[in-house]
Design a protein around this motif. Sequence first.
Motif, PDB file in Angstrom:
ATOM      1  N   SER A 164      -3.605  -3.052  -3.819  1.00 31.25           N
ATOM      2  CA  SER A 164      -2.489  -1.845  -2.728  1.00 31.25           C
ATOM      3  C   SER A 164      -3.402  -0.667  -2.170  1.00 31.25           C
ATOM      4  O   SER A 164      -3.007  -0.602  -1.471  1.00 31.25           O
ATOM      5  CB  SER A 164      -1.346  -1.755  -4.150  1.00 31.25           C
ATOM      6  OG  SER A 164      -1.242  -0.456  -3.757  1.00 31.25           O
ATOM      7  N   ALA A 165      -4.288  -0.355  -3.161  1.00 37.20           N
ATOM      8  CA  ALA A 165      -5.551   0.338  -2.890  1.00 37.20           C
ATOM      9  C   ALA A 165      -6.153  -0.252  -0.981  1.00 37.20           C
ATOM     10  O   ALA A 165      -7.030   0.173  -0.438  1.00 37.20           O
ATOM     11  CB  ALA A 165      -6.619   0.880  -4.042  1.00 37.20           C
ATOM     12  N   LYS A 166      -6.769  -1.514  -1.292  1.00 34.79           N
ATOM     13  CA  LYS A 166      -7.141  -1.650   0.145  1.00 34.79           C
ATOM     14  C   LYS A 166      -6.542  -1.928   0.685  1.00 34.79           C
ATOM     15  O   LYS A 166      -7.393  -1.524   2.236  1.00 34.79           O
ATOM     16  CB  LYS A 166      -8.493  -3.367  -0.952  1.00 34.79           C
ATOM     17  CG  LYS A 166      -9.148  -3.397  -1.730  1.00 34.79           C
ATOM     18  CD  LYS A 166     -10.516  -2.516  -1.337  1.00 34.79           C
ATOM     19  CE  LYS A 166     -10.730  -2.544  -0.364  1.00 34.79           C
ATOM     20  NZ  LYS A 166     -12.021  -1.498  -0.135  1.00 34.79           N
ATOM     21  N   PRO A 225       0.848  -1.193   0.062  1.00 37.87           N
ATOM     22  CA  PRO A 225       0.059   0.027  -0.500  1.00 37.87           C
ATOM     23  C   PRO A 225       0.796   1.156   0.077  1.00 37.87           C
ATOM     24  O   PRO A 225       0.337   1.933  -0.130  1.00 37.87           O
ATOM     25  CB  PRO A 225      -0.380   0.455   1.320  1.00 37.87           C
ATOM     26  CG  PRO A 225      -0.420  -1.017   2.124  1.00 37.87           C
ATOM     27  CD  PRO A 225       0.868  -1.817   1.536  1.00 37.87           C
ATOM     28  N   GLU A 226       2.246   0.698  -0.177  1.00 36.14           N
ATOM     29  CA  GLU A 226       2.665   2.407   0.166  1.00 36.14           C
ATOM     30  C   GLU A 226       2.728   3.535  -0.515  1.00 36.14           C
ATOM     31  O   GLU A 226       2.612   4.706  -0.486  1.00 36.14           O
ATOM     32  CB  GLU A 226       4.024   1.955  -0.067  1.00 36.14           C
ATOM     33  CG  GLU A 226       5.628   3.400   0.571  1.00 36.14           C
ATOM     34  CD  GLU A 226       6.873   2.277   0.941  1.00 36.14           C
ATOM     35  OE1 GLU A 226       7.472   1.834   0.216  1.00 36.14           O
ATOM     36  OE2 GLU A 226       7.967   3.686   1.061  1.00 36.14           O
ATOM     37  N   ILE A 227       2.360   3.460  -1.844  1.00 35.78           N
ATOM     38  CA  ILE A 227       2.284   4.505  -3.288  1.00 35.78           C
ATOM     39  C   ILE A 227       1.579   4.539  -2.512  1.00 35.78           C
ATOM     40  O   ILE A 227       0.737   6.110  -3.188  1.00 35.78           O
ATOM     41  CB  ILE A 227       2.224   3.650  -4.671  1.00 35.78           C
ATOM     42  CG1 ILE A 227       3.575   3.263  -4.485  1.00 35.78           C
ATOM     43  CG2 ILE A 227       1.724   4.346  -5.317  1.00 35.78           C
ATOM     44  CD1 ILE A 227       4.209   2.566  -6.235  1.00 35.78           C
ATOM     45  N   TYR A 228      -0.194   4.135  -1.829  1.00 36.31           N
ATOM     46  CA  TYR A 228      -1.106   4.533  -2.103  1.00 36.31           C
ATOM     47  C   TYR A 228      -1.158   5.627  -0.699  1.00 36.31           C
ATOM     48  O   TYR A 228      -1.930   6.822  -0.546  1.00 36.31           O
ATOM     49  CB  TYR A 228      -2.457   3.773  -2.055  1.00 36.31           C
ATOM     50  CG  TYR A 228      -3.508   3.855  -2.811  1.00 36.31           C
ATOM     51  CD1 TYR A 228      -3.797   4.786  -3.800  1.00 36.31           C
ATOM     52  CD2 TYR A 228      -2.823   2.498  -3.761  1.00 36.31           C
ATOM     53  CE1 TYR A 228      -4.483   4.280  -5.545  1.00 36.31           C
ATOM     54  CE2 TYR A 228      -3.322   2.551  -5.109  1.00 36.31           C
ATOM     55  CZ  TYR A 228      -4.329   3.652  -5.698  1.00 36.31           C
ATOM     56  OH  TYR A 228      -4.442   3.464  -7.357  1.00 36.31           O
ATOM     57  N   LEU A 229      -0.484   4.948   0.197  1.00 33.74           N
ATOM     58  CA  LEU A 229      -0.762   5.894   1.822  1.00 33.74           C
ATOM     59  C   LEU A 229       0.263   7.050   1.448  1.00 33.74           C
ATOM     60  O   LEU A 229      -0.020   7.928   1.964  1.00 33.74           O
ATOM     61  CB  LEU A 229      -0.443   4.969   2.632  1.00 33.74           C
ATOM     62  CG  LEU A 229      -0.538   3.539   3.513  1.00 33.74           C
ATOM     63  CD1 LEU A 229       0.440   2.874   3.949  1.00 33.74           C
ATOM     64  CD2 LEU A 229      -1.427   4.167   3.955  1.00 33.74           C
ATOM     65  N   LEU A 230       1.264   7.284   0.401  1.00 33.09           N
ATOM     66  CA  LEU A 230       1.999   8.393  -0.056  1.00 33.09           C
ATOM     67  C   LEU A 230       1.707   9.066  -0.403  1.00 33.09           C
ATOM     68  O   LEU A 230       0.951  10.553  -0.181  1.00 33.09           O
ATOM     69  CB  LEU A 230       3.039   7.768  -1.089  1.00 33.09           C
ATOM     70  CG  LEU A 230       3.795   8.974  -1.409  1.00 33.09           C
ATOM     71  CD1 LEU A 230       4.730   9.698  -0.517  1.00 33.09           C
ATOM     72  CD2 LEU A 230       4.970   8.371  -2.828  1.00 33.09           C
TER      73      LEU A 230
END
Length: 232
Positions: free
Chosen positions: A186-188, A157-162
């Motif tokens: 990743s989003a979920k 999920p790192e890219i979404y958390l960023l």
Amino acid sequence: MLKALIFDIDGTVAETEEFHRRAYNRVFSDERISWNWSKDLYKKLLKVTGGRERLKHYEENVATNKYNLNSDEILRIHTKKNEQYNEWVNEGLLHLRPGIETLIYKAQENNIQLAISTSTSLMNVKSLFINCIGKDPYTIFKTIATGDMVKKKKPDPEIYLLALRQLSLSPTECIALEDSYNGLISAKNAKIRTLCSPSLYHRDDNFSEADFICEEFTEDKLPIELRQLIFK
Ligand code: XBP
Ligand code: MG
């Protein structure tokens, strides 16, 4: 409450993967590397996101002809692949998927913020928008989170958390737009509701965890709940 739409790029905004695949094959041939990635093989290789990660995975786990490529050589091949890919994008060969441009303008009209969360590089995001819409993506998107800004690519999920941090929003205020299983997960994992429209290479992925599914991102194909939120 919907405050932001977070767009994936490859497969979601445009069908880019076929150009990436052909660019890899062109570079392999130029470099006298005896690899040639068929569509069926590339579909399997897409389970690993990120071009350099995909190359490494192929060499280590799939290739019968091995070249023991070190990280510098992988970087060089990947850079050449992107040069070829961008040459084609600059020639105007890439087009946005149906509905994407209208979705962007409608969201802007209704004060819904826009963001990007993608495994690809900022360079590829820029060339895509400059050539397909004629605008620098930073004039459209408040924030752009790319693979070169994180340690772990999707399905992490790192890219979404960023993207969430840069937007200063909570996951419940956003909706992610994705085309693949890895993107969805990743989003979920970042707890963001996700609208999936499978792209050509990801038609057979498992989208059972998606909050919404649509064939295309056009107004008529959007789930009614989202149509009401975006096309007010
Ligand atoms: C897309 C990818 C990327 C593209 C090309 O994943 O995995 O690797 O194939 O990118 P997603 P590179 O759409 O889920 O973000 O620039 O790394 O070659
Ligand atoms: Mg994608």
